[in-house]
Structures are given as C-alpha cells and as structure tokens.
Design an enzyme around this catalytic site. Structure first.
Site, PDB file in Angstrom:
ATOM      1  N   LYS A 218      37.877  82.599  37.087  1.00 26.37           N
ATOM      2  CA  LYS A 218      39.182  82.257  37.689  1.00 26.37           C
ATOM      3  C   LYS A 218      40.030  83.512  37.825  1.00 26.37           C
ATOM      4  O   LYS A 218      40.642  83.778  38.860  1.00 26.37           O
ATOM      5  CB  LYS A 218      39.926  81.247  36.800  1.00 26.37           C
ATOM      6  CG  LYS A 218      39.346  79.858  36.799  1.00 26.37           C
ATOM      7  CD  LYS A 218      40.300  78.929  36.060  1.00 26.37           C
ATOM      8  CE  LYS A 218      39.659  77.623  35.703  1.00 26.37           C
ATOM      9  NZ  LYS A 218      40.450  76.819  34.785  1.00 26.37           N
TER      10      LYS A 218
ATOM     11  N   HIS B 119       7.944  64.625  42.170  1.00 22.86           N
ATOM     12  CA  HIS B 119       7.340  65.333  43.304  1.00 22.86           C
ATOM     13  C   HIS B 119       7.972  66.708  43.504  1.00 22.86           C
ATOM     14  O   HIS B 119       7.721  67.371  44.501  1.00 22.86           O
ATOM     15  CB  HIS B 119       7.451  64.473  44.564  1.00 22.86           C
ATOM     16  CG  HIS B 119       6.648  63.214  44.445  1.00 22.86           C
ATOM     17  ND1 HIS B 119       5.435  63.031  45.050  1.00 22.86           N
ATOM     18  CD2 HIS B 119       6.872  62.086  43.720  1.00 22.86           C
ATOM     19  CE1 HIS B 119       4.952  61.845  44.734  1.00 22.86           C
ATOM     20  NE2 HIS B 119       5.808  61.242  43.929  1.00 22.86           N
TER      21      HIS B 119
ATOM     22  N   GLU C  27      29.722  72.720  29.107  1.00 21.93           N
ATOM     23  CA  GLU C  27      31.048  73.266  28.782  1.00 21.93           C
ATOM     24  C   GLU C  27      31.372  73.108  27.303  1.00 21.93           C
ATOM     25  O   GLU C  27      32.160  73.869  26.754  1.00 21.93           O
ATOM     26  CB  GLU C  27      32.136  72.561  29.608  1.00 21.93           C
ATOM     27  CG  GLU C  27      32.221  73.078  31.032  1.00 21.93           C
ATOM     28  CD  GLU C  27      33.543  72.757  31.722  1.00 21.93           C
ATOM     29  OE1 GLU C  27      34.150  71.726  31.395  1.00 21.93           O
ATOM     30  OE2 GLU C  27      33.955  73.536  32.593  1.00 21.93           O
TER      31      GLU C  27
HETATM   32  O1  PA5 Z   1      36.309  69.695  30.944  1.00 20.09           O
HETATM   33  C1  PA5 Z   1      37.207  70.374  31.408  1.00 20.09           C
HETATM   34  O2  PA5 Z   1      38.273  70.550  30.806  1.00 20.09           O
HETATM   35  C2  PA5 Z   1      37.047  71.027  32.768  1.00 20.09           C
HETATM   36  O3  PA5 Z   1      35.840  70.686  33.365  1.00 20.09           O
HETATM   37  C3  PA5 Z   1      38.200  70.626  33.659  1.00 20.09           C
HETATM   38  O4  PA5 Z   1      38.169  69.231  33.832  1.00 20.09           O
HETATM   39  C4  PA5 Z   1      38.139  71.307  35.011  1.00 20.09           C
HETATM   40  O5  PA5 Z   1      38.096  72.684  34.849  1.00 20.09           O
HETATM   41  C5  PA5 Z   1      39.350  70.934  35.856  1.00 20.09           C
HETATM   42  O6  PA5 Z   1      40.531  71.295  35.204  1.00 20.09           O
HETATM   43  P1  PA5 Z   1      41.909  70.653  35.571  1.00 20.09           P
HETATM   44  O7  PA5 Z   1      41.823  69.194  35.298  1.00 20.09           O
HETATM   45  O8  PA5 Z   1      42.912  71.332  34.710  1.00 20.09           O
HETATM   46  O9  PA5 Z   1      42.144  70.905  37.033  1.00 20.09           O
END
Ligand code: PA5
Length: 482
Positions: free
Chosen positions: A471, A353, A332
């Site tokens: 989303k 394995h 990310e």
């Molecule tokens: O690193 C990030 O920001 C994402 O992985 C969020 O943690 C994830 O999308 C969850 O988002 P939220 O905490 O707003 O529900």
C-alpha cells in the site's frame, strides 16, 4: 391445513481424519500428545475475548469478538428486537429489496470475500441470470472495489448505466444501490470504485441528494473517510463493523449479513449454525471437537509430514468461494514471521483435470481436506438415454438411470482410494447438505480453527502488518511528492 412449519434440519457438520492416520505419517501418540497444548490454545483464544472485553488488549492487534458474535446478535434480536442490530440489518435489507433490482458490494479482502462465500453457497447458482420473479423479488448482487481492473469496472458500468432509452427512471428493474464496505474506510481499491459508482448513481437518480443517500449503504468503522462521507451524504442506513472484529472475521456482522439478507439468505439460521459451532468448540472434549481435531491434524501434517500446503478440495461448485474466503483467512492470519501453511482451494472433480496429477504424484507437501456434501439441494438428475441415436456411441447405456450424486460419490471414493494407495494424507469435512445452518457452522469452524492454531504456534492471528508494504509503495508512486 396445518400452519406448523417443519423445523429445518440442524445436523452438525463433522471432521474425519482417519485416512491421514492410515498413511502412518502421523502416529496416534502425536495426536494424544497434542491434547494439552490444544486445550491451552482453546483457553487462550477464549481468554483473548475476555481480555479484549475488559479493555486489556495491550499493543498487539486483538480481534476476538467474532467468537461469540453470532450468539450475541441472536440474543439481542430475541430480547430487544426493534432496537437490535439484526433487526436494523433485516429492515435495511427489506428496503433495498423493495426499491432496487441490483446491489453492488464494494469492498476488498475481508470486506467482500465472506459475502461472496455466502452468496455462492446459499443462493441459486445462477441467481443473477434469473428474472426478478424467479429470484422471488430479490435483487441481483455484483461486486466491485476488490481490484483496479479497468475493463471489469467498465463491464459493470455497462450493466448499471444502460444506453439511453433502455432504462426508465421509474422502472424498478433499472434501479440499483451500493453497499460500501471498508473497516478502515480508506482502502484505495474500494475508495476509487466508490467515487466511480457514486458519480453514476447520482446521474441515475437525477442528482437528487435524498435518493442518492438512500441508495448508498456504508458499512465501516466508527470513524474514517468512509464514515465522514456517509455523514456528508446523509445516508439513512449506516452500519458499523464492531470493534474487536477484524475484516476477515467480519462475515457475521452487517458486512456479510446485510447483502446476504438482501438476496434472500436466512441470516438467522446462518447465525444459529455459527453459534452452534462456537458451543461445540467451547464444550466438546478435544477428541470430539471438530475445531480442535482439524487444528491438530493440520498442524501435525505440517510438522511431521512436511505438508506446508493445505488443499481445501470442495466437492461442490457452490463451496468454491468459501475456499477462497478461507485462503484469505489463513494467509493473512498465520502467514507471519516466515511461518504459516499455504492454503489452496480446489474444486473437484474439475481440478482433478488440472491438479490431480500433482496431488497424486507430485511433491509430498500437501494435506488435502475434502469438503463433502451429503445430499444435494435439488432433485437428483439421472443419466438419460442418448437422444438422437439408438447406437450407444458414447458407450454409456449401461449407466442409464445412474444419479448424479451416485457418480459424484464414485468420484470421491475413487479419488480418496487413489490418494490412500500412495500415502497422500486426506481428511474430510462433511456437510449433511449446503444450507444456511451448515454454512454458518463451517465458516465459524474455520475462523475458530485459524485463531486456535495461531495461539498453538505462537503467531498472533489478528492484524496483517505485511499488507501495508504494498500500500505504501503504491501510494508513493501515485503521490511522488506526498
Ligand atoms: O482481514 C482484513 O482485515 C483485510 O483483508 C481487510 O478486510 C481488507 O484489507 C480490507 O480492509 P478495509 O475493510 O479496511 O477496507
């Protein structure tokens, strides 16, 4: 009897990439040439923190407050103890420990993966299967809200709402609570699971609004749908995710610390380990700096050796979830603008394995980073004689008495030698042992390395704009008129 408790060890974790250099694919001169750019990237990463603090963040996402968060939490705890965030976390954890036998963490991505990493690395490997007594009175920990999986949610409900007659409303072993974690407060996966479990929890507490509120601990941003729900329910404990700390960098906020403390993890030592790593990152010269060395080798392996896949190869089952947390962190943070290496977690010897063939002879696009552990937490097992036979059918009598760590060491050394023999780049992060202090160091090292690499290659490591596409399209299907 002495009342002085021995001070638990604080040995540093280390990083060694000699075997990468030995392949000849990454000249020492390239590493030397990277010293100045790495120093600049470190300066920029630390300057991000100042920029954010002074309110000059600009328009791009900027979440560097994780960098000095561990030391700030510890300092506040040391000076203003009863008012500090850490004190509030420990107090809420104690309340939950004393009133329930299972805590369900609802969250997705950065809002649950760090907790899983802490739980699996620092707790008994079969924590949830032990009796309450064997767990030292610490609740079980379960996870939901990280997917939309009907049968998995149903399975959890089987545990939470046993068939009528099996659970007594006053039986501590039947009591449960939920931690709802979402920084935005609006993530669908977490929100639908919250509704589902709230309904079950309300039924479990006989629709008693005050008891329901006590059993729900929201951890969220200052405003949003979850914050509003917390107010409506009247939850006595609500924790914030500080501004400047993004989801995947939030493991050392209440997001990770509260559930960790509930299950008995020493969160102060965790923070001390993380703070020690930040100090090394700030102060150590490039050549002795584990964060900067790690970034240098990963970066050059990608540039010079085509290693666009980074395999984090854990030599302990207990670090697999750390690897999965890191997969998310790196993907990310740096998977942007058609750039960014692909992280992959492996557990060895298990995955030798399944993936070993490819690592040894497949495409030359991988850097393998071993996660090695110096000593086990428990007494070493040794190979016994063959029960029920004097015949040595399995041909292992010559190994009787050989310890498990000795066999693992042979596997590690043998695998490294096999990779070296065909020029496969292999580096190693060594943890003296797995405990709160080393896990704190490791997680902080990987978070720091991720943002430094971002600054080195010109990718903003904060924010994850690409995730919005799915989303939006998912919601369009759920609300075609909307
Ligand atoms: O690193 C990030 O920001 C994402 O992985 C969020 O943690 C994830 O999308 C969850 O988002 P939220 O905490 O707003 O529900």
């Amino acid at each position: 009897m002495s009342v002085v408790r021995p001070k638990p060890p604080e040995d540093p974790i280390s990083y060694d990439a000699a075997a990468v250099l030995a392949t000849g694919g990454m000249p020492q001169a390239d590493l030397v040439g990277l010293i100045e750019p790495l120093e600049a990237a470190r300066r920029e990463s630390l300057a991000d923190l100042e920029r954010w603090r002074s309110g000059n963040a600009g328009v791009d996402p900027l979440d560097p407050a994780f960098i000095d968060l561990p030391e700030r939490l510890l300092a506040d705890y040391g000076t203003t103890r009863p008012e500090s965030e850490l004190f509030a976390i420990l107090r809420a954890a104690k309340r939950l420990r004393e009133t329930v036998d299972r805590v369900v963490v609802l969250g997705i991505g950065g809002s649950y993966m760090g907790t899983r990493a802490l739980f699996e690395s620092c707790c008994h490997p079969f924590h949830n299967e032990l009796s309450r007594g064997e767990r030292g009175g610490r609740p079980r920990l379960s996870f939901e809200g990280y997917n939309i999986d009907n049968d998995s949610a149903q399975g959890l409900l089987d545990l939470l709402t046993p068939a009528a007659g099996r659970a007594d409303a006053d039986d501590l072993l039947a009591q449960w609570a939920m931690l709802v974690v979402s920084k935005s407060g609006g993530t669908l996966e977490t929100a639908v699971a919250t509704r589902l479990l709230l309904q079950k929890l309300a039924a479990a507490v006989g629709q008693d609004a005050a008891r329901l509120a006590e059993r729900v601990v929201p951890i969220t941003g200052a405003s949003g749908k979850l914050a509003s729900l917390a107010t409506t329910l009247g939850c006595p404990d609500v924790f914030g995710i500080p501004d400047g700390v993004g989801g995947r960098f939030s493991v050392f906020t209440a997001v990770g610390l509260l559930p960790a403390s509930v299950v008995g993890i020493d969160v102060v030592r965790l923070l001390e380990g993380a703070a020690a790593m930040t100090r090394r990152f700030r102060e150590a010269p490039v050549a002795e700096n584990p964060v900067l060395q790690y970034v240098a080798v990963c970066h050059l392996a990608e540039q010079r050796m085509g290693a666009t896949i980074r395999v984090l190869s854990s030599w302990s089952n207990r670090l697999e979830a750390v690897g999965l947390w890191y997969d998310q962190l790196l993907s990310e943070s740096l998977g942007k603008d058609e750039k960014g290496a692909t992280p992959l977690t492996a557990v060895t010897t298990r995955d030798l394995h399944s993936r070993g063939q490819q690592h040894q002879e497949g495409r030359r696009d991988k850097l393998i980073t071993n996660l090695c552990v110096g000593e086990p937490r428990r007494d070493p097992l040794t190979l016994p004689g063959l029960a029920g036979s004097a015949g040595n059918e399995d041909q292992l009598d010559d190994l009787i008495g050989t310890a498990w760590p000795t066999m693992l060491e042979a596997a590690t050394d043998g695998t490294n030698e096999a990779y070296a023999s065909v020029g496969r780049p292999t580096a190693t992060i060594s943890l003296p042992r797995i405990d709160e202090h080393t896990v704190g160091q490791l997680l902080q090292m990987l978070m720091l390395a991720t943002v430094v690499e971002g600054r080195l290659v010109g990718t903003n490591p904060y924010g994850q704009p690409g995730v919005e596409a799915y989303k939006k399209l998912m919601m369009k299907r759920l609300r075609p008129e909307g």
